[in-house]
Design an enzyme around this catalytic site. Structure first.
Site, PDB file in Angstrom:
ATOM      1  N   TYR A  76       0.837  -1.208   0.000  1.00 43.33           N
ATOM      2  CA  TYR A  76       0.000   0.000   0.000  1.00 43.33           C
ATOM      3  C   TYR A  76       0.869   1.254   0.000  1.00 43.33           C
ATOM      4  CZ  TYR A  76      -3.810   3.173   0.874  1.00 43.33           C
ATOM      5  OH  TYR A  76      -4.716   4.190   0.746  1.00 43.33           O
ATOM      6  N   PHE A 128      -8.171  20.724 -24.892  1.00 42.65           N
ATOM      7  CA  PHE A 128      -8.430  19.288 -24.913  1.00 42.65           C
ATOM      8  C   PHE A 128      -9.587  19.036 -23.946  1.00 42.65           C
ATOM      9  CE2 PHE A 128      -8.080  14.885 -23.551  1.00 42.65           C
ATOM     10  CZ  PHE A 128      -8.216  14.290 -24.784  1.00 42.65           C
ATOM     11  N   THR A 129     -10.413  18.065 -24.261  1.00 40.25           N
ATOM     12  CA  THR A 129     -11.685  17.868 -23.544  1.00 40.25           C
ATOM     13  C   THR A 129     -11.512  17.825 -22.022  1.00 40.25           C
ATOM     14  OG1 THR A 129     -11.406  15.502 -23.891  1.00 40.25           O
ATOM     15  CG2 THR A 129     -12.774  16.679 -25.484  1.00 40.25           C
ATOM     16  N   ASP A 219       1.373  19.662 -21.370  1.00 39.59           N
ATOM     17  CA  ASP A 219       0.628  18.410 -21.463  1.00 39.59           C
ATOM     18  C   ASP A 219       1.544  17.471 -22.239  1.00 39.59           C
ATOM     19  OD1 ASP A 219      -0.932  16.237 -22.116  1.00 39.59           O
ATOM     20  OD2 ASP A 219      -2.757  17.409 -22.379  1.00 39.59           O
ATOM     21  N   LYS A 262      -0.809   6.983 -23.644  1.00 43.28           N
ATOM     22  CA  LYS A 262      -0.478   7.321 -25.036  1.00 43.28           C
ATOM     23  C   LYS A 262       1.000   6.981 -25.270  1.00 43.28           C
ATOM     24  CE  LYS A 262      -4.575   9.282 -24.354  1.00 43.28           C
ATOM     25  NZ  LYS A 262      -4.750  10.660 -24.000  1.00 43.28           N
ATOM     26  N   ARG A 386     -14.534  14.119 -33.911  1.00 41.26           N
ATOM     27  CA  ARG A 386     -13.870  15.253 -33.281  1.00 41.26           C
ATOM     28  C   ARG A 386     -14.390  16.494 -33.993  1.00 41.26           C
ATOM     29  NH1 ARG A 386     -13.229  14.001 -28.580  1.00 41.26           N
ATOM     30  NH2 ARG A 386     -11.294  13.161 -27.764  1.00 41.26           N
ATOM     31  N   PHE A 453     -19.731  13.779 -25.880  1.00 41.23           N
ATOM     32  CA  PHE A 453     -19.402  12.880 -26.988  1.00 41.23           C
ATOM     33  C   PHE A 453     -19.286  11.427 -26.545  1.00 41.23           C
ATOM     34  CE2 PHE A 453     -14.926  12.370 -25.864  1.00 41.23           C
ATOM     35  CZ  PHE A 453     -14.701  13.496 -25.080  1.00 41.23           C
TER      36      PHE A 453
HETATM   37  C1  LIG Z   1      -5.799  11.549 -23.360  1.00 38.50           C
HETATM   38  C2  LIG Z   1      -5.356  12.914 -23.108  1.00 38.50           C
HETATM   39  C3  LIG Z   1      -5.545  13.529 -21.856  1.00 38.50           C
HETATM   40  C4  LIG Z   1      -6.302  12.873 -20.729  1.00 38.50           C
HETATM   41  O1  LIG Z   1      -5.705  11.717 -20.325  1.00 38.50           O
HETATM   42  P1  LIG Z   1      -6.529  10.437 -19.794  1.00 38.50           P
HETATM   43  O2  LIG Z   1      -5.460   9.462 -19.502  1.00 38.50           O
HETATM   44  O3  LIG Z   1      -7.453  10.016 -20.873  1.00 38.50           O
HETATM   45  O4  LIG Z   1      -7.274  10.869 -18.565  1.00 38.50           O
HETATM   46  C5  LIG Z   1      -5.035  14.808 -21.694  1.00 38.50           C
HETATM   47  N1  LIG Z   1      -4.424  15.464 -22.701  1.00 38.50           N
HETATM   48  C6  LIG Z   1      -4.256  14.920 -23.907  1.00 38.50           C
HETATM   49  C7  LIG Z   1      -3.558  15.685 -24.978  1.00 38.50           C
HETATM   50  C8  LIG Z   1      -4.722  13.635 -24.161  1.00 38.50           C
HETATM   51  O5  LIG Z   1      -4.574  13.108 -25.382  1.00 38.50           O
END
Ligand SMILES: *Cc1c(COP(=O)(O)O)cnc(C)c1O
Length: 472
Positions: A76, A128-129, A219, A262, A386, A453
């Site tokens: 933990y 970004f969303t 980011d 990613k 998108r 979406f």
């Molecule tokens: C996917 C993504 C996020 C959010 O990350 P999650 O792991 O899906 O929560 C933030 N910024 C960018 C550019 C992304 O592609």
């Protein structure tokens, strides 16, 4: 394409384990699509042939990463995997402090609560969303300061992710530097088509921010893909290693949020990394509330180990050349067929320009949502909208955001699909293209409040519904 060019991006791996794919009939797909409310997010993945919905968490891990999963220390507190991750993030990204989170939005949540006060403006190189939503939930207002070329699907600008310094300066002038806690810089820019930002532009953004005492947040979700473009396109950086360029990028920023799902070749994970000691103390305290203890942040120890190993694999030149090479192979094949795509192609996806693909559909008929649904119906290939659906509504006025781009994203999981799969994809898009004039639009019949979406439902427009059921 000449053989020699294909060899340039041939996969630097062989396949040790396979996952069978199911091929469906058109009738099965028509049923599945209706059940999913014509939203590809609501399809069951078992009904999907090639899944190009996202490159998020869909990566194939290497044998080394799987071996790493077996040395998960699931304590933990104080997991050995956390300390290895911390050391690797420090080495690769260069920040002093690391807070693991379950994925990118966990890090965005922490950082937004930490640095944004109600009424603040947060400029960024396109929204970004999840990033924007967390900024808004913290009381901030996102302001787009990306260069105009990013909104033009025909512009061939090599760094469409660049910040427009004049726009940024105008935001600072209008609201005052004290109301701008940080500038949010994405590398690459997902919503612009995986477009990179140049080091020169990042340096200039940094200098401008420093003059005003404003922080810069990276980011870093696809920062290693961004580094590949810098090595290929930016004068003075040819031949530089991805690792060096990544360090240089991060060195121009105060913190990064990371979705490891990613670049880092894992199925789950993320982190917040930053330099400031006081902010780190606060973030480390807050993560306990929202994610988990600061040495696991909502992850299993084995997930952190896979992420640590992924950091090395992602910075490997041959890997990245194959990863981006595959995306560009598809883009070139589609362009050769006259299919309208966003140019130039970015790092993780090929974007179909739905506005030019289905010019007979008004925005209210959701052209990109429609095209994604039709591609699935045609071929079982799953893509993502998108456009106006993803853009959502202005939280104050309630009006739809009207983004300039109306796109369908064909997103490539890393190390998952073969070149034959790519060829099938190109054929399928061409088949939809050939019958594009008969394609009806979609009406939104259910709209969730947040990130609509993901869960919105649609129905074919009336007249069109008949055409579709005939076609189905
Ligand atoms: C996917 C993504 C996020 C959010 O990350 P999650 O792991 O899906 O929560 C933030 N910024 C960018 C550019 C992304 O592609």
């Amino acid at each position: 394409m000449r053989t020699r060019e294909k060899r340039a991006w041939a996969e630097p791996f062989k396949i040790k384990m396979v996952e069978p794919l199911r091929v469906t009939t058109r009738d099965e797909r028509a049923r599945a699509l209706a059940e999913a409310g014509w939203n590809t997010f609501l399809l069951h993945s078992e009904d999907v042939y090639l899944d190009l919905l996202t490159d998020s968490g869909t990566n194939a891990m290497s044998d080394r990463q799987w071996a790493g999963m077996m040395v998960g220390d699931e304590a933990y507190a104080g997991s050995a995997n956390f300390y290895r991750l911390e050391a690797k993030v420090r080495e690769a990204y260069g920040y002093r402090h690391v807070v693991p989170t379950h994925q990118g939005r966990g890090a965005e949540h922490l950082l937004s609560r930490l640095w944004i006060k109600p009424g603040d403006r947060v400029p960024g190189n396109m929204y970004f969303t999840t990033t924007r939503l967390h900024q808004e939930l913290a009381g901030g207002v996102f302001v787009d300061v990306i260069i105009d070329e990013a909104h033009d699907p025909n512009s061939l600008h090599p760094f469409k992710g660049n910040v427009d310094l004049a726009k940024l300066e105008a935001v600072i002038r209008e609201h005052g530097a004290s109301r701008v806690p940080y500038v949010s810089v994405a590398a690459t820019v997902n919503m612009a088509g995986g477009q990179p930002i140049s080091l020169e532009n990042l340096r200039a953004t940094r200098a401008l921010c420093q003059r005003h005492g404003i922080k810069v947040v990276l980011d870093a979700t696809r920062a290693i893909e961004n580094a590949w473009f810098i090595a290929r396109r930016e004068p003075g950086h040819a031949g530089e290693s991805l690792a060096d360029i990544l360090r240089e990028m991060c060195g121009l920023t105060d913190a990064c949020t990371m979705s490891a799902k990613k670049d880092l070749l894992v199925n789950i994970g993320g982190f917040l990394a930053l330099d400031d000691d006081a902010s780190f103390e606060e973030a480390r305290n807050m993560v306990v509330v929202y994610e988990g203890l600061h040495t696991y942040g909502g992850l299993a120890g084995r997930d952190m180990e896979a992420m640590t190993l992924g950091i090395d694999e992602a910075r490997d030149e041959a890997h990245m050349t194959a990863r981006i090479g595959q995306v560009h192979y598809v883009a070139e094949a589609l362009a050769a067929e006259g299919i309208p795509i966003v140019q130039p192609t970015g790092g993780h996806a090929v974007f179909l320009d739905a506005a030019r693909f289905l010019p007979h559909l008004p925005r209210s008929a959701h052209p990109a949502q429609t095209l994604a649904a039709e591609l699935y119906l045609e071929s079982g290939i799953r893509a993502m909208e998108r456009g106006v659906v993803s853009a959502g509504r202005d939280p104050v006025t309630g009006h739809n955001h009207e983004p300039k781009l109306e796109l369908v994203r064909l997103t490539f999981p890393r190390r998952v699909y073969t070149q034959a799969h790519c060829d099938v994809l190109v054929e399928a898009v061409c088949e939809v293209w050939d019958r594009r004039h008969e394609i009806p639009g979609l009406d939104m019949v259910y709209e969730p409040k947040y990130l609509r979406f993901f869960q919105a439902r649609f129905e074919p427009r009336r007249k069109a519904a008949e055409a579709v059921s005939l076609g189905g």
